[in-house]
Design an enzyme around this catalytic site. Structure first.
Site, short mmCIF file in Angstrom:
data_model
loop_
_atom_site.label_atom_id
_atom_site.label_comp_id
_atom_site.label_asym_id
_atom_site.label_seq_id
_atom_site.Cartn_x
_atom_site.Cartn_y
_atom_site.Cartn_z
N SER A 6 -49.48 86.03 -84.79
CA SER A 6 -48.07 86.36 -84.94
C SER A 6 -47.93 87.85 -85.21
O SER A 6 -48.34 88.34 -86.27
CB SER A 6 -47.45 85.57 -86.09
OG SER A 6 -46.22 86.18 -86.45
N HIS A 31 -47.97 85.75 -80.08
CA HIS A 31 -46.79 85.07 -80.61
C HIS A 31 -45.80 86.13 -81.11
O HIS A 31 -46.10 86.90 -82.02
CB HIS A 31 -47.20 84.14 -81.75
CG HIS A 31 -46.10 83.31 -82.31
ND1 HIS A 31 -45.67 82.12 -81.72
CD2 HIS A 31 -45.32 83.48 -83.40
CE1 HIS A 31 -44.68 81.61 -82.44
NE2 HIS A 31 -44.44 82.41 -83.47
N ASP A 33 -42.17 86.89 -82.70
CA ASP A 33 -41.11 86.28 -83.49
C ASP A 33 -39.81 87.09 -83.41
O ASP A 33 -39.71 88.17 -83.97
CB ASP A 33 -41.55 86.18 -84.96
CG ASP A 33 -42.62 85.12 -85.16
OD1 ASP A 33 -42.36 83.96 -84.80
OD2 ASP A 33 -43.69 85.46 -85.67
N MET A 35 -36.03 87.43 -84.43
CA MET A 35 -35.10 86.97 -85.48
C MET A 35 -33.82 87.79 -85.43
O MET A 35 -33.87 89.00 -85.21
CB MET A 35 -35.74 87.13 -86.86
CG MET A 35 -37.08 86.41 -86.98
SD MET A 35 -37.70 86.54 -88.67
CE MET A 35 -39.36 85.86 -88.46
N HIS A 64 -41.02 83.24 -79.71
CA HIS A 64 -40.42 82.27 -80.62
C HIS A 64 -39.04 82.79 -81.03
O HIS A 64 -38.94 83.73 -81.82
CB HIS A 64 -41.36 82.11 -81.84
CG HIS A 64 -40.84 81.20 -82.90
ND1 HIS A 64 -41.38 81.16 -84.17
CD2 HIS A 64 -39.84 80.28 -82.90
CE1 HIS A 64 -40.74 80.26 -84.90
NE2 HIS A 64 -39.79 79.72 -84.15
N MET A 66 -35.89 82.75 -83.01
CA MET A 66 -35.20 82.27 -84.21
C MET A 66 -33.84 82.95 -84.23
O MET A 66 -33.57 83.86 -85.02
CB MET A 66 -36.03 82.61 -85.46
CG MET A 66 -37.25 81.70 -85.62
SD MET A 66 -38.50 82.41 -86.70
CE MET A 66 -39.35 83.46 -85.54
N MET A 135 -42.64 73.79 -87.24
CA MET A 135 -42.73 74.83 -88.27
C MET A 135 -43.37 74.25 -89.53
O MET A 135 -42.97 73.19 -90.01
CB MET A 135 -41.34 75.38 -88.63
CG MET A 135 -40.66 76.20 -87.55
SD MET A 135 -41.59 77.64 -86.97
CE MET A 135 -41.81 78.59 -88.48
N ASP A 173 -46.76 76.69 -86.93
CA ASP A 173 -46.48 78.09 -87.24
C ASP A 173 -46.11 78.21 -88.72
O ASP A 173 -45.13 77.63 -89.17
CB ASP A 173 -45.31 78.54 -86.35
CG ASP A 173 -44.96 80.02 -86.49
OD1 ASP A 173 -45.65 80.74 -87.24
OD2 ASP A 173 -43.98 80.44 -85.84
C1 DX5 Z 1 -42.17 82.68 -89.52
C2 DX5 Z 1 -42.79 83.07 -88.20
C3 DX5 Z 1 -44.29 82.98 -88.19
C4 DX5 Z 1 -44.95 83.83 -89.24
C5 DX5 Z 1 -46.31 83.29 -89.56
O1 DX5 Z 1 -40.81 82.53 -89.35
O2 DX5 Z 1 -42.31 82.23 -87.18
O3 DX5 Z 1 -44.79 83.25 -86.90
O4 DX5 Z 1 -45.08 85.16 -88.86
O5 DX5 Z 1 -46.94 84.10 -90.50
P1 DX5 Z 1 -48.09 83.56 -91.47
O6 DX5 Z 1 -49.22 83.10 -90.58
O7 DX5 Z 1 -48.42 84.73 -92.30
O8 DX5 Z 1 -47.50 82.40 -92.24
ZN ZN Z 2 -43.20 82.15 -85.13
#
Ligand code: DX5
Ligand code: ZN
Length: 216
Positions: A6, A31, A33, A35, A64, A66, A135, A173
């Site tokens: 990630s 990956h 993320d 947001m 991903h 969000m 999740m 994740d």
């Molecule tokens: C959280 C993200 C994850 C996060 C995971 O909302 O979707 O991808 O970065 O990080 P770790 O592995 O540190 O929990």
């Molecule tokens: Zn993620």
């Protein structure tokens, strides 16, 4: 076990180099993320940045989302070079319509569920999905603790996939580390996202190798 680093845990001042580093370390996919500070209480990056990063690796880009209205932005993320797009069942977009949009761009659709969402919510869409993302933390931030009780959802989804003879991957994740990955592996997870666990150690290759070895 496939490992998807990630990039949320990377040094954003050298984003491209961090992707190259993960590529060389043996990441199976990147990956990313996204947001929007609305669906989750954090803000990261969007399609223009992903588009610029695309050239740093040939590995699949696993995006991903969000965000509250994924449907509105599917074209942008496809144009940016996404290979897999996960969006949340809890978002405001129509699920069928959003999957259709992703399919129409020849990108792999995935549905993501937050910890409070039951596994059964994804069942009606399974035959159209490349992957389900369960999740194992509340989405929004890296570095949280793994919720082992989510494994019953992984098992339920795995059983349904098997029962219907489908070919859908399961990703988890959040909180994946040396002490949690075996639990995920035993439950039937195919792809583990890992942020802190691969970015914090000096040697990312060693970290990824160790995580994979723990699943064997
Ligand atoms: C959280 C993200 C994850 C996060 C995971 O909302 O979707 O991808 O970065 O990080 P770790 O592995 O540190 O929990
Ligand atoms: Zn993620």
């Amino acid at each position: 076990m496939q490992i998807a680093p990630s990039l949320l845990s990377c040094d954003f001042s050298k984003f491209g180099a961090e992707i190259e580093r993960m590529d060389k370390a043996g990441a199976d996919m990147m990956h990313l993320d996204v947001m929007d500070a609305h669906f989750v209480p954090n803000l990261t990056f969007g399609a223009p940045i992903i588009k610029k990063l695309r050239k740093y690796s040939d590995k699949p880009f696993d995006v991903h989302l969000m965000i509250s209205e994924p449907l509105r932005y599917i074209d942008d993320f496809c144009d940016a070079g996404a290979d897999i797009i996960s969006f949340h069942t809890e978002s405001d977009s129509d699920i069928e319509e959003t999957i259709s949009k992703i399919e129409s761009r020849n990108v792999k659709p995935a549905l993501a569920i937050k910890p409070n969402t039951p596994a059964e919510v994804v069942f009606p869409y399974l035959d159209r999905l490349y992957m389900v993302l369960v999740m194992t933390v509340e989405p929004g931030f890296g570095g949280q603790s793994f919720m082992a009780d989510m494994m019953s959802k992984v098992e339920a989804i795995k059983a349904e996939i098997k029962k219907r003879n489908l070919d859908v991957l399961i990703q988890v994740d959040g909180g994946i580390a040396k002490d949690t990955i075996k639990t995920a592996s035993d439950a039937g997870v195919d792809i583990c996202v890992a942020g802190t666990a691969v970015f914090k150690p000096e040697d990312a290759k060693q970290a990824i190798d160790e995580l994979k070895a723990l699943c064997e």
